[in-house]
Enzyme design. Sequence first.
Site, short mmCIF file in Angstrom:
data_model
loop_
_atom_site.label_atom_id
_atom_site.label_comp_id
_atom_site.label_asym_id
_atom_site.label_seq_id
_atom_site.Cartn_x
_atom_site.Cartn_y
_atom_site.Cartn_z
N PHE A 155 -14.51 -3.11 0.47
CA PHE A 155 -15.41 -1.97 0.24
C PHE A 155 -15.21 -1.38 -1.15
CE2 PHE A 155 -14.13 -1.55 4.92
CZ PHE A 155 -14.97 -2.59 5.28
N GLU A 160 -18.93 4.69 0.01
CA GLU A 160 -18.18 4.15 -1.14
C GLU A 160 -18.99 4.20 -2.43
OE1 GLU A 160 -18.67 2.55 1.76
OE2 GLU A 160 -16.68 2.55 2.68
N ASP A 177 -8.38 -8.07 11.94
CA ASP A 177 -9.74 -7.55 11.76
C ASP A 177 -10.74 -8.64 11.38
OD1 ASP A 177 -9.36 -4.95 12.47
OD2 ASP A 177 -9.06 -4.21 10.43
N ARG A 185 -1.67 -4.81 3.13
CA ARG A 185 -1.27 -4.09 4.33
C ARG A 185 0.07 -4.52 4.91
NH1 ARG A 185 -2.70 -4.99 10.00
NH2 ARG A 185 -2.69 -3.01 11.13
N HIS A 244 -5.53 -3.78 1.64
CA HIS A 244 -6.00 -4.77 2.60
C HIS A 244 -6.72 -5.94 1.91
CE1 HIS A 244 -4.97 -1.39 5.04
NE2 HIS A 244 -5.36 -1.92 6.17
N ARG A 283 0.84 -1.22 0.00
CA ARG A 283 0.00 0.00 0.00
C ARG A 283 0.86 1.25 0.00
NH1 ARG A 283 -2.21 0.63 6.23
NH2 ARG A 283 -0.37 -0.22 7.22
N SER A 322 -4.69 4.71 5.96
CA SER A 322 -4.56 3.28 5.62
C SER A 322 -4.17 3.09 4.16
CB SER A 322 -5.88 2.55 5.86
OG SER A 322 -6.18 2.53 7.23
#
Lengths: 281, 317
Positions: free
Chosen positions: B86, B61, B120, B170, B112, B13, B40
């Site tokens: 998302f 989104e 998560d 990530r 991610h 990322r 992020s």
Amino acid sequence: MPSTQQLEDLTTQVRRDILRMVHKVNSGHPGGSLGCAEFFVALYQDIMEYSTDFDMDGIGEDLFFLSNGHISPVYYSVLARSGFFPVDELNTFRLINSRLQGHPTTHEGLPGVRIASGSLGQGMSVAIGAAQAKKLNNDSHLVYSLHGDGELQEGQNWEAIMYAAGNQVDNLIATVDLNGQQIDGSTDTVLPMGSLRAKFEAFGWTVVDIENGNDIESILKGMAEAKSKTGQGKPVCVLLKTVMGNGVDFMMHTHAWHGKAPNDEQLEIGLSQNPETLGDY
Amino acid sequence: MKTYTNTGSKDTRSGFGAGLTELGQTNENVVALCADLIGSLKMDDFKANHPERFYQVGIAEANMVGMAAGLTIGGKIPFTGTFANFSTGRVYDQIRQSVAYSGKNVKICASHAGLTLGEDGATHQILEDIGLMKMLPGMVVINPCDYNQTKAATIAIAEHNGPVYLRFGRPKVANFTPENQTFEIGKAVHLNEGSDVTIVATGHLVWEALEAAKALEEKGISAEVINIHTIKPLDDKAILDSVAKTGCIVTAEEHNFLGGLGESVARVLATNKPTPQEFVATQDTFGESGTPAQLMDKYGLNSAAIQAAAERVMQRK
């Protein structure tokens, strides 16, 4: 600018186009199309500045986005009669290999269309993006959009409505076709939405009402008012009260003709109520 | 075998963020949108340097995707940023109608992806996104393997006129491809010549494939390793040329075996040269909480799994 009589004549011809298009393929959406005929005619013949030499980016032009894509018949008729493509092409509506798909799309390269619509609730976001691009390009022209009232049941609209107010997207005039009908019945019976004026105002929009959205002069006056309220830090919403199926008596004030084509006899009655003005395609 | 050196582990990322920063300086039409995940997605630099070209849309989104489609009308090149879940599943219809079907020049950039965001858990992990995106007509799907390649891919997709899905992650992973490389969309990268088995890998599993090849070499097995950074359009020729030599293949990806790289490779092989294939991928399952390393081990997505798959597939020749 054309006279009111000229705009009314064109509207009558557009109604004929709509009826003949959906009748020929026994499908399509005449009710909402008829209800918005005056609005489209006013928009494309008087209100907006644009070139029929179609360019996707539309820099230096006003832009229009149709979010409730099922009313494609009125969109196609007015685009053709405004010079975007030959009027004869209305004959190909919903046929195989046509640029006039059931719902509007850029995929077949039809001049005048800048986004696909049909799956509801997406046009407001697209219009906001295009309005932001205009600001980046120092282009002072406006972005117009049209949405069904039932369509506002889609949640994405409220993301967009919140964004536009929060970010001062004040070069956007979003019009809601307030005909009070949707496929399964009146909007009040399907999913009551309360006061749209109160909702838009609560989100921070300027709201302009057009009480008679089937009257050319009322539309011109209301849209001029809407235009005068752009550039003041708030997006502008026009609540356009229309009668679904307007101009064809048996199609009016009902959701029954949302997505149903007239049969031969019904077509003749509808056409007789709207005598030819500019010539059928 | 050819040796590759990890010049210092970094997250892919951050490669995206660095690429976007560079694009901000070199291409004034590039704009960026983010749905409340600037840190992020490593979009902070672009936002700081070009606030007028950055759109914070909030946790919305669907609106972000529609706005991106609208921004292309007027000549902008929008890069949207949020987590892979998302970026795809949540907004599939918006991408389908307003971006892909409308042929808009939108770059959907997704961090991610896969299991490796770890703790998560499954709500934030997605193992279906490659499939969702590759099924959309006209959509380019890219999953680069390390920091340097992600940066290069980010820069390259701005030059491609059309919708692109760029997938990255990530965790800090080995950074071993050349700095300032030229990224060619749709062109596989040969990392190691081999004759016994072909390993094609994408994303985080490319480094694992090299580790597996090293271990296989110690057992006297010669593995060809190909980095398939572009899943669509797929470099059919690179795959077919390689299996013509080796006669068997392992595909490796941080994704479900349904809809991923492996299925795309299987289609190429089935229609050109039926070849034994083993899939290193998740087996139609959701993820769960855990450290990235624990998850990759539990779900069989590491060098050991690739090595075992290579030995299995060779027996099927």
